[in-house]
Structure formats: structure tokens, C-alpha cells
Design a protein around this motif. Structure first.
Motif, PDB file in Angstrom:
ATOM      1  N   SER A 324       0.490   5.480   2.209  1.00 29.77           N
ATOM      2  CA  SER A 324       1.555   5.557   1.209  1.00 29.77           C
ATOM      3  C   SER A 324       2.487   4.359   1.236  1.00 29.77           C
ATOM      4  CB  SER A 324       2.374   6.841   1.411  1.00 29.77           C
ATOM      5  OG  SER A 324       2.976   6.859   2.691  1.00 29.77           O
ATOM      6  N   HIS A 344      -4.645  12.017  -1.957  1.00 30.70           N
ATOM      7  CA  HIS A 344      -3.275  11.750  -2.378  1.00 30.70           C
ATOM      8  C   HIS A 344      -2.744  10.602  -1.520  1.00 30.70           C
ATOM      9  CE1 HIS A 344      -2.843  16.288  -3.560  1.00 30.70           C
ATOM     10  NE2 HIS A 344      -3.710  15.641  -4.313  1.00 30.70           N
ATOM     11  N   HIS A 347       0.071   5.069  -2.919  1.00 28.33           N
ATOM     12  CA  HIS A 347       1.003   5.176  -4.039  1.00 28.33           C
ATOM     13  C   HIS A 347       1.705   3.867  -4.388  1.00 28.33           C
ATOM     14  CE1 HIS A 347       0.275   9.382  -4.074  1.00 28.33           C
ATOM     15  NE2 HIS A 347       0.887   9.634  -2.945  1.00 28.33           N
ATOM     16  N   ARG A 348       1.901   2.962  -3.433  1.00 27.49           N
ATOM     17  CA  ARG A 348       2.654   1.737  -3.691  1.00 27.49           C
ATOM     18  C   ARG A 348       1.757   0.533  -3.964  1.00 27.49           C
ATOM     19  NH1 ARG A 348       6.797   0.388   0.684  1.00 27.49           N
ATOM     20  NH2 ARG A 348       7.493  -0.992  -0.988  1.00 27.49           N
ATOM     21  N   ALA A 371      -1.048   5.771  -7.743  1.00 29.11           N
ATOM     22  CA  ALA A 371      -0.085   6.043  -8.812  1.00 29.11           C
ATOM     23  C   ALA A 371       0.446   4.779  -9.472  1.00 29.11           C
ATOM     24  CB  ALA A 371       1.076   6.870  -8.261  1.00 29.11           C
ATOM     25  N   ASP A 372       0.618   3.678  -8.707  1.00 31.90           N
ATOM     26  CA  ASP A 372       1.181   2.446  -9.263  1.00 31.90           C
ATOM     27  C   ASP A 372       0.135   1.360  -9.499  1.00 31.90           C
ATOM     28  OD1 ASP A 372       3.703   3.531  -9.284  1.00 31.90           O
ATOM     29  OD2 ASP A 372       4.321   2.627  -7.383  1.00 31.90           O
ATOM     30  N   GLY A 393      -2.825  10.409 -11.856  1.00 34.53           N
ATOM     31  CA  GLY A 393      -2.571   9.048 -11.400  1.00 34.53           C
ATOM     32  C   GLY A 393      -3.213   8.045 -12.331  1.00 34.53           C
TER      33      GLY A 393
END
Length: 462
Positions: A324, A344, A347-348, A371-372, A393
Motif C-alpha cells: 500500500s 486489495h 494503492h499509491r 486504485a491510482d 479500481g
């Protein structure tokens, strides 16, 4: 440690021109110091450990201090006392430390009380360094020839672990350490290995160096190896654990930087592997072929990986929710044949230099990763995750340099919202996703600029 933890520290970098106080605090607010119980043990030390020592520690090298001045450390009462009044001013009066917005009010009051009432604590006698005055042994040494009856020693060359021997006096080794016949090796005072730690002999079962903080390449290949204890090791050139069938657990609690590759494979009995503080890997990060592995500890601390991230053939791994804090990845992400029901993480991460491959994870049901993510330099491939049903996502994904493949997911209910996706450098393949709405698939294809061919179901060349 995440960004919030790094910011929420008493970083006194703006105090470079301030002289330390004498320890006699100022201020006479209405606090009854006669009944105060605020001491170093009850207030000072807990707050220093919470807010300060992740950056202000005498044990941290300069590159890990996040800008904290070298020499301003709060590990002990003796180190903190000269700065007590300055701490109070920044925490209580100006309320600008920690820079994230200050401590909670009750802790601010504790700082005020402790310092105003004399910054009470007990000066302790520093421990005697057991390696002070160590005698140098020139050149390479065999463990069987080391004589510890004369006190501590340093070894100018390498150490050959040729037999079980008393090595309790060895404080530093300039060269390598190599297993060569010993069954057990204990080096309780060893602080540094200048060369490699090579544990590849088939007879070695146990190695412990509980105070060692640095080593070269870590190579653990011993067929009989059951335990490796390196709880203070902070940096290494590379880390290879391979072909160790008896090892059930490995934790390198303080390892934060590896210049080259991290490779963990061929440990069929390993249930838990942990690198909980690992932040930087200069090469590839590979965990492969651990059929008993249930928990991989420490992926959330990683910031940078110079090569690929590969998690492969881990059928009992219960969770794929890490990475993460990862912001830089030069290589690919390969997640293949794991047992995790969820994905999951990542994210970054905004771009991946190589491929993203999520393949053959037959227990995977939901994904909310990347996600990004905006750019994939290579191919993007989700294939053969047969239980895969829910996907979120990827809303910022805009370009894929290679192929874009979503294939063989008979339970997939819908594609994630990928409104930004436009350029695909290679082929587009969306087949074997029987429960997807064909109109949804066609709508996605219609928004793409495709460098290669398009395959939907059995139709090619659309």
C-alpha cells in the motif's frame, strides 16, 4: 512506516541554532508539582518513543532520520534532558511540533507538567561495552581455532564455521561468514559482517547473531537449516533464501534496505516469512514456491522496488492486500497461483514499468487494487482467475504499452469503470468471461485506440 507516522514526529530541525537547555524548565503555571507523578518513566519515555525516536534515535543512520539533525536523539533520559525546555516550547507554546498538527491535548498537558516540574528522571549508568578493547585477529579464521578465553576479538578476514565452537567473543568480522561443517553457530556479540553471510552447508541447522546490524549478500541455502536469528540486521546487498526444506519461519525484523534482489523460494515448510520494515529493494522482490506459506509480513512498508514483484505458487497465502506504500516499481507485478480470495493493494502506485499479470489465482473473488494506476509500460493481463466475480479500481488507468487481456473469468459480473483508458499498444483480448454483458465489453472496446488486433469471444479483427 507510513507518511503519517513519519510526519508525526518531534523533528527539531528548526532548532539548529538553539542551544540545549540546562534541563531546568521555565514557566510557573498552576500545576502542583508536589503531587505530580510525571516522570521520564511515566511521561517522557512513552512520548519520546511514540513521537520522536523513529527519527531522533542514535541507532538510526543519517539517511533514515527524515531530516532530524544528527546528534539530537531521545532514546534515553540522559539524551533528552538537555532539550527538555525546547521540547516544551515547540509542543506547548508554539504548537508547531509535531508538524502534522500537534499532539493530542492530554499529551500536550503531560509534556507541560513533566518539564515544568523539573523533567524528573533517573540518570542511569551506561552499560559497559563488552567489545571495548577487542583484540584483532588478522586474516581468515576457522571457528574451531578461535580462542575466546582471552576476551573479545575482531576478525580481519572471513570466518569459516567448520565446527560447533565457542564464538561468544567475536565482535566484528571484516570478511564473510561461511558455513562449512558446523551444526549450530551462536555469535551473541557480533555487530557487523563486512562480507557475505553464506549459509549453504547441508549440516548447519541453527545460526544466530542477535546484535548484527549489517552484512553483505545473505545466502541461505542449507538443507538442514531450521532457524536463522538476525533481529537487528538493517541492511544487506541481497537476500536469497532457497532450498531450505526444514525452515518454518523467518523474520528479519529490522531489515530496511536491500541493494539487490530479494528471493525467497523453495521453503516448503515455511508458514510465515516477514520483513516488516523493508522499505527499499534495488532489484527484484520474489516469493515463489512456498506451499505452506499463510502469511507474508511487511509488504506494506515497501516504498521502492527496482525490478519485478513476483508472488507465485503460494496456494495457502490468505491475503494479497499489501504494497500500500509502494510508489516506485521499475519492473512488473506478477501474482500467479496464490490462494488469496482478495486482491486489495498497490494503492499509491501510479505507473508500472513492466507488465501486470494476475493469473491462475483460482480462489480470487474480489479485487480493489491499483486504485491510482495510470500507466502500464508492458502488458495488462488478468487470466484464469476462475472464481473472480467483483472488480473495482483502475478508474485512472489511461495507457497500456503492450497487450490488454481479460480472459477466462466465468464468474465475473462486470468490468471496473475504466473511463480514462484510451491507448493500447498491443492486442486487446476479452474472451471466456461468460457472464459479462456484451454491450459493456463493446463499449469499452469502442473507447480504445488499439495498436494490434481485437479479439472478443470467437470474433477477431473488430
Amino acid at each position: 512506516m507510513g507518511r503519517r507516522g513519519l510526519l508525526a514526529l518531534l523533528v527539531l530541525t528548526s532548532c539548529k541554532g538553539d542551544a540545549p537547555s540546562s534541563g531546568a524548565p521555565q514557566g510557573t503555571d498552576a500545576i502542583d508539582c508536589a503531587t505530580s507523578t510525571a516522570t521520564w518513566d511515566t511521561v517522557g519515555e512513552p512520548l519520546m518513543l511514540t513521537w520522536c525516536t523513529p527519527c531522533h534515535s542514535e541507532h538510526l543512520p543519517a539517511e533514515r532520520r527524515q531530516g532530524a539533525p544528527v546528534g539530537i536523539d531521545f532514546d534515553t533520559y540522559e539524551l533528552s534532558l538537555p532539550w527538555a525546555e525546547r521540547i516544551r516550547v515547540r509542543v506547548v507554546d508554539t504548537v508547531d511540533m509535531p508538524p502534522s498538527g500537534g499532539m493530542p491535548e492530554h499529551q500536550i498537558a503531560q509534556v507541560q507538567e513533566w518539564v515544568q516540574c523539573g523533567a524528573v528522571g533517573t540518570v542511569t549508568t551506561p552499560p559497559v561495552d563488552p567489545c571495548a578493547g577487542a583484540s584483532p585477529l588478522a586474516g581468515d579464521q576457522a571457528a574451531s581455532a578461535v580462542d575466546c578465553t582471552g576476551g573479545p576479538v575482531t576478525i580481519g578476514g572471513s570466518l569459516l564455521l567448520d565446527a560447533d565452537a565457542d564464538l561468544s567473543c567475536v565482535c566484528a568480522i571484516d570478511g564473510a561468514v561461511e558455513a562449512a561443517g558446523a551444526v549450530r553457530a551462536e555469535l551473541p556479540l557480533l555487530q557487523r559482517i563486512g562480507g557475505d553471510l553464506h549459509l549453504a552447508d547441508p549440516t548447519l541447522q541453527h545460526f544466530a547473531a542477535p546484535q548484527a546490524t549489517e552484512a553483505g549478500h545473505l545466502v541461505f541455502l542449507g538443507a538442514a537449516l531450521t532457524t536463522v536469528e538476525l533481529p537487528e540486521l538493517q541492511a544487506a546487498r541481497s537476500f536469497q533464501l532457497e532450498g531450505v526444506p526444514a525452515l518454518t519461519q523467518l523474520m528479519l525484523d529490522e531489515l530496511y534496505a536491500v541493494e539487490g534482489d530479494v528471493t525467497i523460494t523453495g521453503a516448503p515448510a515455511a508458514v510465515q516469512v516477514g520483513l516488516p520494515r523493508l522499505q527499499e529493494v534495488g532489484g527484484a522482490y520474489t516469493v515463489r514456491g512456498l506451499p505452506a506459506l499463510e502469511r507474508l509480513v511487511g509488504t506494506d512498508s515497501l516504498h521502492t522496488v527496482g525490478g519485478d514483484i513476483t508472488l507465485e505458487d503460494l496456494p495457502r497465502l490468505a491475503d494479497l492486500s499489501g504494497f500500500s506504500e509502494l510508489t516506485t516499481l521499475e519492473g512488473s507485478v506478477v501474482l500467479r497461483r496464490t490462494g488469496s480470495p482478495t486482491l486489495h493493494g498497490f494503492h499509491r502506485l501510479t505507473q508500472v514499468g513492466g507488465d501486470i499479470i494476475v493469473h491462475g489465482n483460482t480462489s480470487l473473488r474480489t479485487a480493489r487494487a491499483f486504485a491510482d494506476l495510470q500507466h502500464v509500460g508492458g502488458s495488462f493481463r488478468y487470466e484464469g482467475n476462475t472464481a473472480f466475480a467483483q472488480w473495482d479500481g483502475l478508474r485512472f488507468l489511461s495507457t497500456v504499452g503492450g497487450d490488454f487481456v481479460i480472459r477466462d473469468h466465468p464468474a465475473l459480473l462486470a468490468l471496473p469503470a475504466m473511463a480514462e483508458l484510451g491507448d493500447i499498444g498491443g492486442d486487446v483480448v476479452l474472451t471466456g468471461n461468460d457472464t459479462l454483458d456484451p454491450a459493456e465489453v463493446q463499449a469499452l472496446v469502442d473507447q480504445l485506440t488499439v495498436g494490434g488486433s481485437v479479439t472478443l469471444g470467437d470474433d477477431t479483427g473488430l
